[in-house]
Design an enzyme around this catalytic site. Structure first.
Site, mmCIF file in Angstrom:
data_model
loop_
_atom_site.group_PDB
_atom_site.id
_atom_site.type_symbol
_atom_site.label_atom_id
_atom_site.label_comp_id
_atom_site.label_asym_id
_atom_site.label_seq_id
_atom_site.Cartn_x
_atom_site.Cartn_y
_atom_site.Cartn_z
ATOM 1 N N TYR A 1 0.882 -1.184 0.000
ATOM 2 C CA TYR A 1 0.000 0.000 0.000
ATOM 3 C C TYR A 1 0.913 1.227 0.000
ATOM 4 O O TYR A 1 2.048 1.161 -0.469
ATOM 5 C CB TYR A 1 -0.892 -0.135 1.260
ATOM 6 C CG TYR A 1 -1.897 0.953 1.515
ATOM 7 C CD1 TYR A 1 -2.939 1.190 0.621
ATOM 8 C CD2 TYR A 1 -1.831 1.733 2.673
ATOM 9 C CE1 TYR A 1 -3.883 2.185 0.879
ATOM 10 C CE2 TYR A 1 -2.763 2.720 2.931
ATOM 11 C CZ TYR A 1 -3.790 2.942 2.025
ATOM 12 O OH TYR A 1 -4.712 3.927 2.286
ATOM 13 N N LYS B 1 -6.418 -0.949 -2.131
ATOM 14 C CA LYS B 1 -7.470 -0.578 -1.170
ATOM 15 C C LYS B 1 -8.337 -1.799 -0.860
ATOM 16 O O LYS B 1 -8.780 -1.981 0.270
ATOM 17 C CB LYS B 1 -8.331 0.562 -1.737
ATOM 18 C CG LYS B 1 -7.591 1.885 -1.876
ATOM 19 C CD LYS B 1 -7.604 2.708 -0.598
ATOM 20 C CE LYS B 1 -6.745 3.957 -0.734
ATOM 21 N NZ LYS B 1 -6.691 4.763 0.502
#
Ligand SMILES: NC(=O)c1ccc[n+]([C@@H]2O[C@H](COP(=O)([O-])OP(=O)(O)OC[C@H]3O[C@@H](n4cnc5c(N)ncnc54)[C@H](O)[C@@H]3O)[C@@H](O)[C@H]2O)c1
Ligand SMILES: O=C(O)C[C@H](O)C(=O)O
Ligand SMILES: [Mn+2]
Length: 573
Positions: free
Chosen positions: A102, A174
Site C-alpha cells: 500500500y 485498497k
C-alpha cells in the site's frame, strides 16, 4: 459475508484448474485426501505443509528481495497464486508489509504499472469498449455475491497525479486493505479501473503502455460512461458498497453528491480522510485540553482531500460543539496554488470552496506576492493557526520559517502533513519536531519513524493519519448492515470510536492515533460503531439489536485460514 474457517467448501475445480485459482489454491497445504480427490497427488511434491510453514518459507523468500518495490512485486505474484497464503503472510507482519503493498510503495508500482505488468487483476472497463460494458461486467460478476466495488478513474492517484490504467493498482491495494483490516472476503470484492484515457504525456508516449492510449474523455461523455457503470452496479448488486478512490478534484465530490441518494457510495479521499483526520484532531485537542471550535485551522491544498477534511471538521464542530455552521466555517483558512482563498480571487476559486472564502477586508495591510496572493507564511503570521493540515501534494511546503512562525503563536502546534507518498509530505515530522522544540503534535499520511525528544525522554511516535485506519471499518459497518447509505452521522460515529482508541488519551506524550499493528482491531471497533449508528438511524436492512452487532461483525469476517475442500462438479469455481 461469512467466515470460511473450519468449514467445508464444495469446489468444482480440479488439477491445474484448482492450482491456478488463487482463491482455492493451497499449494503444498492440500491434504493427502484433497490431493487424491482433486487430482493433485502427482502434481505436488510429497510433503504436506501447514500454513504456518508456508508463511515462513514465503517470508524468507520475501526477505531476499532488497528493495521495497521488489518486495511489492513478489507479494503481487503471491496474491496471484494463493490468497490465503498472501493474506496469512501479511497478517503475520502487518506493520512491516502494509507499506509494501500500500502507501508508499504501491505508488511506485502504479507509476510503473505497464513495465511491471505480468498478469491482470480486477476489472478493466474501457471507454472505447463501452458498448459491451454490461457483457464485460457480467463476465466477471455473474453469479458472484459481490458486496464491494472499489473503483478509480485514476486522475489523482495519491499525490502522483494521472496514472491512467495503472490506477488499477490503488483499487486492488485498497481492496486488499479491506480484507486485511476488516475481513472482507476477497471473493466478494472487486477492484475496477474506469479507463477513460489519460492526460499523462509520459504514458501516452510510452509504447509499452497497456491502457487506452487516448486523452482523457471529459464532460458529458465522461458522465455518461460513469453513469453506465454505476447503473450496472445498482441493477446487479443493489446491496453492494461502491467505493470511489482517487478521482480528480472536479469529479470526486460531484459524483459523490450525484450518487449518494441512489446507492451506498463512499468517497475515501473525502470521507475517509475527513474521518481519520477528525479522529486525530480530537485526540490532539484532548492533549491540549481545548475544544474543536476553539481551533484556527489552516488547510494547505484545497483539493478533494483538503475540502473533505475541512467539511468533516466543520460538521463535527456543528454536531459536537453546537456551533452554527456559518460560525464554524470561519474557523478555516484554506490555501491553494493561488495562496489564501479570498474574495478577490473571484472565479479562480472553485465553487465548492465558496463557504470558506475569506473577506478581503480581513487581509488589508498583509504583504502579498507579485500576483497579489497571500502566501502561507503570511497567513500563519496573521492567523496564528493552532492546526495546520497539508493535502497539497507539495513536499516540504511547511518550511522551517512557517513551522517556527506557527510555534510562536501556539503552545502545542498541531501539524498534519497528510500528502502521500512520503516524499510529498508537507514536512518531515523529524524536522517539525526540531523546529518546535518537541512541542508539535503530529500525524502524517505515510509512515514516518519516531522523533527524538529534544529535551530527552521517550521518542515521539508520529501517528499515521491514513484513511486506511478507518475506511475498512466504515465500509464494513455499512456493508454488513446493508445500509441504504453511509450517512454523515455514521462517519462521525466511526471517527469518534477511532478517537476513543487513541493512545494519547491515557498518555499525552503518546501517538495521536492507534498504531497500524492494531489496525484490524481498530477497524473492527469502527465497524461496530458505524453499524450501531446505521441501526439507530433506521438505515440498516438487518433485524439486529444494537447489542448483537459486535458478534455479527466478528463472525462475518473472512480469515486467512484454509477451509477443507470436497469435490463437487456443481460447486464453487
Ligand atoms: N493521509 C490520507 O489518508 C490521505 C487521503 C487522501 C489524500 N491524501 C493525500 O493528499 C494529497 C492531495 O490529494 P487530493 O486527492 O486532495 O488531490 P487534489 O488534486 O484533489 O488536491 C490537491 C490540491 O492541492 C493544490 N495544490 C497543488 N500544489 C499546491 C501548492 N504548491 N500550494 C498549495 N496548494 C497546492 C491543488 O491545486 C489541489 O487543489 C495527495 O498527496 C494524497 O496522497 C492523503
Ligand atoms: O492511499 C492512501 O494512502 C491514502 C489516500 O487515499 C491517498 O490518496 O493518499
Ligand atoms: Mn486516495
Amino acid at each position: 459475508m461469512s467466515t470460511q474457517a473450519a468449514r467445508v467448501l464444495r469446489v468444482a475445480l480440479r488439477g491445474e484448474g484448482i492450482l491456478t485459482s488463487p482463491r482455492f489454491n493451497k499449494g503444498t497445504s492440500f491434504t493427502v485426501h484433497e490431493r487424491k480427490v482433486f487430482g493433485l497427488t502427482g502434481r505436488q511434491p510429497w510433503h504436506v505443509n501447514t500454513l504456518e510453514e508456508q508463511c515462513r518459507r514465503a517470508y524468507d523468500q520475501l526477505c531476499t528481495r532488497e528493495t521495497p518495490i521488489r518486495k511489492n512485486t513478489f507479494l503481487q505474484s503471491l496474491k496471484d497464486q494463493n490468497w490465503v497464503l498472501y493474506y496469512g503472510l501479511i497478517s503475520r507482519h502487518l506493520k512491516e508489509l502494509i507499506p509494501i503493498i500500500y502507501t508508499p510503495t504501491q505508488a511506485d508500482a502504479i507509476a510503473n504499472y505497464s513495465h511491471l505488468f505480468r498478469r491482470s487483476e480486477g476489472m478493466f472497463l474501457t471507454f472505447s469498449n463501452q458498448d459491451s460494458m454490461e457483457e464485460d461486467f457480467l463476465e466477471q460478476t455473474k453469479g458472484r455475491d459481490i458486496q464491494l466495488f472499489v473503483c478509480s478513474d485514476a486522475e489523482a492517484i495519491l499525490g502522483i497525479g494521472d496514472q491512467g490504467v495503472g490506477g488499477i493498482g490503488i483499487t486492488t491495494a485498497k481492496s486488499a486493505i479491506y480484507t486485511l483490516l476488516a475481513g472482507i472476503d476477497p471473493s466478494k470484492s472487486l477492484a475496477v479501473t474506469l479507463d477513460v484515457g489519460t492526460d499523462n504525456e509520459e504514458l501516452l508516449k510510452d509504447d509499452l503502455y497497456v491502457g487506452w492510449p487516448h486523452n482523457r474523455v471529459r464532460g458529458k461523455a465522461y458522465d455518461e460512461f460513469i453513469d453506465k457503470f454505476v447503473q450496472l452496479i445498482r441493477k446487479h448488486h443493489p446491496h453492494s458498497l461502491l467505493h470511489f478512490e482517487d478521482f480528480g478534484v472536479n469529479n470526486a465530490k460531484r459524483l459523490l453528491d450525484v450518487y449518494r441518494d441512489q446507492h451506498a457510495v463512499f468517497n475515501d479521499d473525502i470521507q475517509g480522510t475527513g474521518a481519520v483526520t477528525l479522529a486525530a484532531l480530537m485526540s490532539a485537542i484532548g492533549v491540549t485540553k481545548s475544544k474543536l471550535s476553539d481551533q484556527r485551522i489552516l488547510v494547505y491544498g484545497a483539493g478533494t482531500a483538503g475540502l473533505g477534511v475541512t467539511r468533516q471538521l466543520r460538521d463535527a464542530m456543528v454536531q459536537l460543539d453546537a456551533l452554527a455552521e456559518s460560525d464554524a466555517n470561519k474557523r478555516f483558512y484554506l490555501i491553494d496554488r493561488y495562496g489564501l482563498v479570498k474574495e478577490s480571487l473571484g472565479p479562480k476559486v472553485r465553487g465548492d470552496l465558496r463557504e470558506y472564502v475569506r473577506p478581503d477586508a480581513e487581509w488589508e495591510g498583509v504583504p502579498t506576492n507579485d500576483r497579489g496572493e497571500v502566501e502561507l507564511l503570511e497567513v500563519v503570521k496573521r492567523v496564528k493557526p493552532t492546526v495546520m493540515v497539508g493535502c497539497s501534494t507539495r513536499g516540504g511546503a511547511f518550511t522551517e520559517a512557517v513551522v517556527r512562525e506557527m510555534a510562536k503563536g501556539t503552545e502545542r502546534p498541531i501539524i498534519f502533513p497528510l500528502s502521500n507518498p512520503s516524499r510529498l509530505a508537507e514536512v518531515d515530522p523529524k524536522d517539525a519536531n526540531i523546529w518546535t522544540d518537541g512541542k508539535a503534535l503530529m500525524a502524517s499520511g505515510s509512515p514516518f519513524p519516531p522523533c527524538k525528544n529534544p529535551q530527552g525522554g521517550k521518542d515521539y511516535i508520529v501517528a499515521e493519519c491514513n484513511n486506511a485506519l478507518i475506511y475498512p471499518g466504515l465500509g464494513y459497518g455499512a456493508m454488513i448492515t446493508q445500509a441504504r447509505s453511509l450517512s454523515d452521522s455514521m462517519i462521525i460515529a466511526g471517527a469518534q470510536r477511532l478517537a476513543s482508541l487513541s493512545p494519547a488519551l491515557s498518555d499525552p506524550d503518546s501517538a495521536l492515533l492507534p498504531d497500524f499493528t492494531d489496525a484490524r482491531e481498530v477497524n473492527t471497533q469502527v465497524a461496530v460503531a458505524v453499524a450501531e449508528q446505521a441501526i439507530e438511524e433506521g438505515l440498516a436492512d438487518v433485524p439486529w439489536k444494537k447489542s448483537e452487532v459486535h458478534e455479527h461483525i466478528v463472525s462475518g469476517m473472512w480469515q486467512p485460514i484454509y477451509a477443507d475442500f470436497e469435490y463437487d462438479p456443481n460447486g464453487l469455481h
